[in-house]
Every structure is written in structure tokens, then in C-alpha cells.
Design an enzyme around this catalytic site. Structure first.
Site, short mmCIF file in Angstrom:
data_model
loop_
_atom_site.label_atom_id
_atom_site.label_comp_id
_atom_site.label_asym_id
_atom_site.label_seq_id
_atom_site.Cartn_x
_atom_site.Cartn_y
_atom_site.Cartn_z
CB CYS A 2 37.66 29.17 19.83
SG CYS A 2 36.34 30.36 19.99
NE ARG A 27 41.17 26.31 25.29
CZ ARG A 27 42.21 27.04 24.92
NH1 ARG A 27 43.39 26.51 24.89
NH2 ARG A 27 42.06 28.28 24.58
CD1 TRP A 74 32.63 28.89 25.74
CD2 TRP A 74 32.69 31.09 25.34
NE1 TRP A 74 32.14 29.53 26.85
CE2 TRP A 74 32.16 30.88 26.63
CE3 TRP A 74 32.83 32.40 24.88
CZ2 TRP A 74 31.77 31.93 27.47
CZ3 TRP A 74 32.43 33.44 25.70
CH2 TRP A 74 31.91 33.20 26.98
CG ASN A 100 40.13 32.25 20.43
OD1 ASN A 100 39.08 32.72 20.87
ND2 ASN A 100 41.01 31.63 21.19
N GLY A 101 38.43 35.17 18.99
CA GLY A 101 38.43 36.62 19.22
C GLY A 101 37.14 37.21 18.69
CD GLU A 486 39.02 27.55 44.63
OE1 GLU A 486 38.61 28.64 44.20
OE2 GLU A 486 39.28 26.60 43.89
CE LYS A 490 37.20 24.67 41.72
NZ LYS A 490 38.01 25.82 41.73
CD GLU A 493 34.75 27.03 39.03
OE1 GLU A 493 35.35 27.61 38.13
OE2 GLU A 493 35.34 26.34 39.89
CG HIS A 509 27.73 42.56 59.49
ND1 HIS A 509 27.21 43.45 60.41
CD2 HIS A 509 28.95 42.21 59.98
CE1 HIS A 509 28.09 43.65 61.38
NE2 HIS A 509 29.15 42.89 61.15
CE LYS A 608 42.14 24.43 33.40
NZ LYS A 608 41.82 24.42 34.84
C1 G6P Z 1 38.31 30.46 34.12
C2 G6P Z 1 38.40 29.05 34.67
C3 G6P Z 1 38.78 29.09 36.14
C4 G6P Z 1 40.06 29.88 36.33
C5 G6P Z 1 39.96 31.29 35.73
C6 G6P Z 1 41.30 32.01 35.72
O1 G6P Z 1 37.23 31.12 34.68
O2 G6P Z 1 37.16 28.40 34.51
O3 G6P Z 1 38.98 27.77 36.62
O4 G6P Z 1 40.34 29.99 37.70
O5 G6P Z 1 39.51 31.20 34.38
O6 G6P Z 1 42.18 31.30 34.90
P1 G6P Z 1 43.75 31.42 34.92
O7 G6P Z 1 44.21 30.52 33.81
O8 G6P Z 1 44.07 32.86 34.65
O9 G6P Z 1 44.23 31.00 36.25
#
Ligand code: G6P
Length: 613
Positions: A2, A27, A74, A100-101, A486, A490, A493, A509, A608
Site C-alpha cells: 500500500c 505501485r 491493495w 500496510n501489512g 523475461e 514482460k 504481465e 519435452h 511494484k
Molecule cells: C513485483 C514487480 C516485479 C518485480 C518483483 C520483484 O512482482 O511487479 O516487476 O520484478 O516484484 O521486485 P524487486 O523490487 O524485489 O526487484
């Protein structure tokens, strides 16, 4: 996860809070709210959805005052709806809380408080906190003392911010465990609070971070810091080097687009100050590793989550190749629960853009408790991961706002290359001539990434052709296998297309069963030691009617005869090729998501910085 913002000072609190929340909105949240003390009374405004809804509500029903707190939520406990949005108040409307938590024992607390006559109006765990504070205030003492007692009752990890109309000149904030940061921003005759420095960067760059188990009381005059049991703590202010402009979207349509296009520059910044190209040297002396210490390392773990974990998989290749240390990569969420084999000869590297991802932090704690040396590669200055490490390499990528990580990914690849060079040198494996050659490859990197970015429109044309597909497969081998992972991440996501990344040799496989004329396959087939193998995978895809989008080295015309589309990338040294190769995959995902009308910067359900388990 949050967002938290607070203000006390001579100015109107509402616009500062709303602006701050806007800067945190990246975020990804589902509701927003604020509370301001207006004429001695707490006024709360809150709504579901994006911040724009709260802003509209504030136009219809404005609130004024010089002290206030705001929150973007969130949801964990209770669906996103106005009554579950923060802030939450006590029965009398005199205590207001944002949080937050997760209050893990909220059910028993709620029963206890309800039995004592407290009335609950939401389904949230958070609402227990204002009622606890109310209860302890009624038993005598001041707000700070009541918050202290309330915090002693709640289980779990938390960032908590409390305000009361009974003491309308102050905000009390606390951090318990790793549920996200609490930053106090120091102004002149005014003070700020936030979960993230970006929220207050416009007003001050002097900040103080709360550690686990610390509280802050802020008033217009200043901030006082204590432990949870009331001991005073002296805290040092950090000067944040980011400027507010670097956190603005500028002429770009999306932050993610800006961050992709910034990469030639951000990679230059990452290298800056760390490499002496003339002497052929890498300077990471701040890590405090001696040649003996480096020789003594028996194994390494890299712990990370999400995109950072894929970066770590590339780092494994770099470190094993240049420093000859065996490296294992683990998700933070797995590492913490699997009793890893660690001793004092183990080096644990945490890789995290935010420095606040709770699973990565927990993995670091696990490593520390078992005696490992702890390093981190972190982007956010002063974040928790940086503070708990023995040594830190900052990514120097500047603020990353788009939820899907891009420039932090490439920065962390470069940082791991630097670390590999540093360790290799300390272990006596890289002589001066070789070092000179290896750093020269770095010198050309920003330019190569710039060249890929220059072809942006080609990716849009490709996106136009394939944006309606519902499945994609990404294949790579060797050091580019994590780049296939990756690339797929991307795409899924931000465009919500199902995409899988696979080591190309594994295709036969399983995934090969999925291939038909509707399946685009992105194959990273640059000229390296596994080029021939990649070409034969492409043949296998074509033989089954699949569509091949090949990433190939400039000048490789042969591949055009085999693939449906070819994306050319400039040649690079094999260990650095992932930095160049990931950029077209970022662009492809971006353009596809835009064509699908997706919210690129705030994809659904994602955040985020993930501060829940
Ligand atoms: C979230 C974000 C990702 C990020 C991951 C790890 O899932 O959406 O984009 O890669 O957290 O985040 P960090 O800040 O630990 O790299």
C-alpha cells in the site's frame, strides 16, 4: 504494497497528500483515501478504484487542514469497496489509522474489542488498530503511548500511521518487520511521511528510514524516534540523489515506455564511477571484500523474485564464468523455507529493485542467521535490503515507476557483470590485459542498446500483426535462456497474453505439443556458441507450422530464410548479450500491450513492491 503519505506543516495537507499518492499510484492499487484534521475534527474521504475517484470526491466535498494522512490500498482482507478503504477510524472518530501489512490475529482482536462495545464498520484487519488505540487512550496516557500499547497487541509485519484529533499537532508512525518502508521527510518547518521516497521527492530529499521496531512522532517542528519500548534512537538523515524530474513521465505516454527508452542512459549511469576504462579496472572496493575473503568463498546464492530472479539467472553465468564460484539462484519465497546449506564461506547476494520485497528480505534474514556474508544489488537508495547488507551495489538506474521492471533489469545485469569482474580479479583469475578487454565490452554497451532502441517502430509493426494472439512461446539457450523467461514474463504481465519462456532444448519435452499455426515463437538465435542449436529449434518449430520471430545478430541473413520475422541486434560479447537482447523483447511486449488497450504502467493485480508473503 500500500502507499502511505503524511504531512504536517503550514501548508494545506490535502494537495500534498494527493500528489504524493499519485506518485505512488504506479505501485498498483484498488482504493484510496485520506484523513485531514479540519477545525479540530477528523475528516475522512475515501473511494474505490484509481486515485482519480478520490480526487473527484474531494472536488465535491473538499477538506482543508494542515495535518493529514493518505493511503492507497491493495486489498488483502475485505474486498475493495469504500468502507474497506483506508483510513479507518475508531468509534468516536477521534483516532484515524492507515496501515500496510496484515494483522494476523485480527479475528481474536476483533472479537475482544466487539465484546467491549467497539463497533466495526469494515471487514478489514486494519480496523482493529484504531479501536485498540481508542481503548488505550480511554485508559489514560497520550497518543504515542496508546499506539505503543496497540502495536504490542498486533501480530505480523506492519507499517502503521496514526493521527488523533485529541493531539492534532502530530502523526505517529511505526514499522514492525518488513511490510514496507516508512520514510520521514525532513522539511523546513514542515515534515512528511511516506512509504516510498518518490512520494515526497518534490518537497525534500533529506529523509530518515524507520527500521524494524522503531516509531516516529512527527510535528511541524521535527521528528523524534524511539524503539517500540520507548527508548530514544538517534537517526541519521540520508540525502536522496534522485531529482523529481527523473520521476516524471515527460513526453512519454507511459512510464514503462520512458524507462525502456532511458536504458542507454541508465546503463551509462550504472557503469559511472565504477570502471576505469583506461586503467582497465573495476572499483567496487566499498563492498569490503579482501582477496583472502574472495578466495575463501565456496559458493554463492542469489536470492530474488520476479524479474530480478531472471536477472539473477544471468548473473549465475557471469559469476561462474568470470569468478569461478558455483552459484545457485533461488526465489526468495523458496529459499526461506528450504533450510539452505549455508555457512560463513557462503556469499548470499540479494537482487531487488525496490529493496522492500518481503520474500527477498526474509531470504536475507535466513542467510544472515546462518552466518553468510550478505551483499545486495538494489535500486532504491536506503531501502531495507540495502540497510541490512554487509555491502551494497546500487543499480544507479534512477526511479523505476512502471510496475513491469525494465531499466532496473538491465542495470542489475550490468551490476552483476561488475561484481563478477571484481570477484574474478580478487580471486586472481583475471589479469590486467583480460580485464581491460572485459571492461571495453562494457564501454560499448550503452551505444549498442541505443541502436536497438532506434528501431522502435519495427516492433510496433510486429505488434500490429500479433497482438490478438492468446499464446506466445519464448525460447533461448545458455545465458539467453533467462532472457526468454523475461521476455515471456514482460508480455504476460502487461498484455495478459499467456506466454511461456523455455530453454530451447526443452521444447521437445513438452511445449512442442502446443505448436501450430496460431503460436508465435520468439527465438533468441544470436551468433554465439549455441547458435546452431537454436537454428535447429527454429527448424523444428517451422516444421510444425509455428510462426517464428527470430532475434538474430546483425549481418545474419541466413536466418531470414528460416524465420517469419527477424529482429536484428548488434553483436556483443557473449556475457553481455542478454543486456542487448532483452530490449527488443521489452519493446515487443510494450507495443502489444498498448495495442490491446492495456494499462501498461499499472497492470491488473500486480504491484511494484510486494510487501506481503
Ligand atoms: C513485483 C514487480 C516485479 C518485480 C518483483 C520483484 O512482482 O511487479 O516487476 O520484478 O516484484 O521486485 P524487486 O523490487 O524485489 O526487484
Amino acid at each position: 504494497m500500500c502507499g502511505i503519505v503524511g504531512y504536517v506543516g503550514p501548508r494545506e495537507a490535502t494537495p500534498i497528500i494527493v500528489e504524493g499518492l499519485k506518485r505512488l499510484e504506479y505501485r498498483g492499487y484498488d482504493s484510496a483515501g485520506l484523513a485531514v484534521i479540519q477545525d479540530g475534527r477528523i475528516e475522512v474521504r475515501r473511494d474505490v478504484g484509481k486515485l482519480a475517484n478520490l480526487e473527484r470526491m474531494l472536488v465535491e466535498s473538499p477538506v482543508g487542514g494542515n495535518i493529514g494522512i493518505g493511503h492507497t490500498r491493495w486489498a488483502t482482507h475485505g474486498a475493495p469497496c469504500p468502507r474497506n478503504a483506508h483510513p479507518h477510524v475508531d468509534c468516536r472518530g477521534e483516532v484515524v489509522v492507515i496501515h500496510n501489512g496484515i494483522v494476523e490475529n485480527f479475528l481474536s482482536l476483533r472479537q475482544e474489542l466487539a465484546a467491549e462495545g467497539h463497533r466495526f464498520t469494515s471487514e478489514t484487519d486494519t480496523e482493529t488498530i484504531p479501536h485498540l488505540v481508542e481503548k488505550y487512550l480511554a485508559e489514560g496516557g497520550d497518543l504515542e503511548g496508546a499506539v505503543r500499547r496497540a502495536l504490542g497487541r498486533i501480530k505480523g509485519a506492519h507499517a502503521v500511521v496514526v493521527m488523533s484529533s485529541r493531539e492534532p499537532d502530530r502523526i505517529v508512525a511505526a514499522r514492525l518487520g518488513n511490510a514496507g518502508g516508512v520514510v520521514v521527510g525532513l522539511g523546513e518547518g514542515e515534515m512528511f511521511l511516506a512509504s516510498d521516497v518518490l512520494a515526497i521527492l518534490e518537497y525534500t530529499r533529506r529523509v530518515i528510514f524507520l527500521e524494524d521496531g522503531q516509531m516516529a512522532v512527527i510535528t511541524q517542528e521535527g521528528a523524534r524516534f524511539t524503539t517500540l519500548d520507548g527508548q530514544r534512537v538517534a537517526k541519521e538523515a540520508y540525502a536522496v540523489p534522485w531529482d523529481p524530474i527523473s520521476a516524471a513521465k515527460g513526453a512519454y505516454k507511459h512510464f514503462m515506455q520512458k524507462e525502456i527508452y532511458e536504458q542507454a542512459r541508465s546503463i551509462t549511469d550504472t557503469i559511472r564511477g565504477r570502471v576505469d576504462f583506461e586503467a582497465g579496472q573495476v572499483c567496487l572496493d566499498g563492498l569490503g571484500i579482501s582477496p583472502e575473503g574472495a578466495q575463501a568463498i565456496e559458493r554463492m546464492f542469489i536470492v530474488a523474485c520476479g524479474t530480478s530472479a531472471y536477472s539473477a539467472l544471468v548473473g549465475k553465468f557471469m559469476i561462474e564464468s568470470l569468478a569461478r564460484i558455483p552459484v545457485e539462484v533461488d526465489y526468495g519465497s523458496e529459499f526461506r523455507y528450504r533450510d539452505p546449506l549455508i555457512n560463513e564461506r557462503t556469499l548470499v547476494l540479494a537482487l531487488t529493485q525496490s529493496g522492500e520485497t518481503v520474500d527477498t528480505l526474509a531470504a536475507m534474514e535466513e542467510a544472515r542467521s546462518k552466518g553468510a556474508r550478505l551483499l545486495s544489488i538494489v535500486n532504491v537508495i536506503g531501502s531495507q535490503a540495502a540497510r541490512m547488507s554487509d555491502g551494497v551495489i546500487y543499480m544507479q538506474a534512477g526511479p523505476e515507476i512502471g510496475v513491469a521492471s525494465t531499466k532496473a533489469f538491465t542495470a542489475s545485469l550490468v551490476d552483476q557483470y561488475l561484481l563478477a569482474l571484481h570477484l574474478g580479479k580478487l580471486r586472481g583469475l583475471i589479469d590486467s590485459a583480460r580485464m581491460k578487454e572485459l571492461v571495453e565490452h562494457l564501454a560499448e554497451l550503452p551505444n549498442l542498446v541505443g541502436r536497438v532502441l532506434g528501431n522502435g517502430n519495427d516492433y510496433d509493426a510486429l505488434a500490429a500483426k500479433y497482438f490478438k494472439r492468446e499464446n506466445f512461446l519464448y525460447l533461448g539457450r545458455g545465458i539467453n535462456y533467462p532472457i526468454a523467461l523475461e521476455g515471456a514474463l514482460k508480455l504476460k504481465e502487461i498484455s495478459y497474453i499467456h506466454a511461456e519462456g523455455y530453454p530451447a532444448g526443452e521444447m521437445k519435452h513438452g511445449p512442442i505439443a502446443l505448436i501450430d499455426e496460431r503460436m508465435p515463437v520468439v527465438a533468441i538465435a544470436v551468433r554465439d556458441s549455441v547458435y546452431e542449436k537454436m537454428v535447429s529449434q527454429i527448424e523444428q518449430v517451422k516444421a510444425r507450422g509455428g510462426i517464428v520471430i527470430a532475434l538474430a545478430t546483425e549481418g545474419d541473413e541466413a536466418i531470414a530464410g528460416k524465420a517469419d520475422h527477424v529482429i536484428h541486434v548488434p553483436p556483443t560479447s557473449p556475457l553481455l548479450s542478454p543486456v542487448v537482447n532483452v530490449v527488443p523483447l521489452q519493446l515487443l511486449a510494450y507495443f502489444i500491450a498498448v495495442r490491446r488497450g492495456c494499462d501498461v504502467d499499472q497492470p491488473r493485480n500486480l504491484a511494484k513492491s510486494v510487501t506481503v508473503e
